[in-house]
Design an enzyme around this catalytic site. Sequence first.
Site: not given
Ligand code: PGA
Length: 251
Positions: A10, A12, A96, A98, A168, A174, A214
């Site tokens: 992803n 983003k 997601h 976010e 997630e 992140g 992560s």
């Molecule tokens: P990350 O994000 O691997 O940077 O933790 C995962 C995601 O949001 O899909």
Amino acid sequence: MKRRPLLAGNWKMHKTVLEAYSLATEIEKCSAGLEDRDVILAPPFTAIHEVAKVLKDSCVEVAAQNVCWEEQGAFTGEISPEMLKSAGATAVIIGHSERRQIFHEDNEIINKRMKGALKFDLMPIFCIGETLEERESDKTFEVLEEQLRKGLTGIRSLEMKKTVLAYEPVWAIGTGKTATKEQAQEVHAFIRKLIAEMFEKDIADSVRILYGGSVKPDNVDELMAQPDIDGALVGGAALDAESFCRIINFI
Ligand code: PGA
């Protein structure tokens, strides 16, 4: 039951068209010959077409990061399933954290997006996850159950067969803080059990549940070794060709 692993990157809100072109080109190279797993890249909308062109003759598919449920019309800022398909996407990330947290998408709107994707034959990667506060107050399973039941309302068994789930934990996205493999496995097993209750056992046995939060080259192998973890949804580590290549080549 053996499920085919799926590794999705992803991106983003990262990468211009030119940058996306070069990252996709490198990933195309290191994905050659990976026949026992699926790989998906989810660039921003603006780079979908370019990335799909790069990956045309590879086994890597392209996903969008969101989708509208309407075919067309006055929906400023939204993108329809047909538009995504015409640009080369075959899948889409929906719900997601976010989108949920920063843009206030609730379970109802996410459910509409799920239906829109399925109606037009885009494979949804449906994300759920609890916040740190919810985990610390022992609400993890309650929150996940609500997200699953509401987000999947009205989805038929046949559609569920085409859906991928992604767990997630928001506190792991992140942050560099991965859920331990035991924590992730526990939640994945719970999700699978709930899917069996909501749909049928064979759907629960075959649905792929990705872990996200992560995921890195140094933890992917142990996560993928868990019985109910069928893949990874990778953010930060998917922006770097070398680390994403290591992840898709997990052992
Ligand atoms: P990350 O994000 O691997 O940077 O933790 C995962 C995601 O949001 O899909």
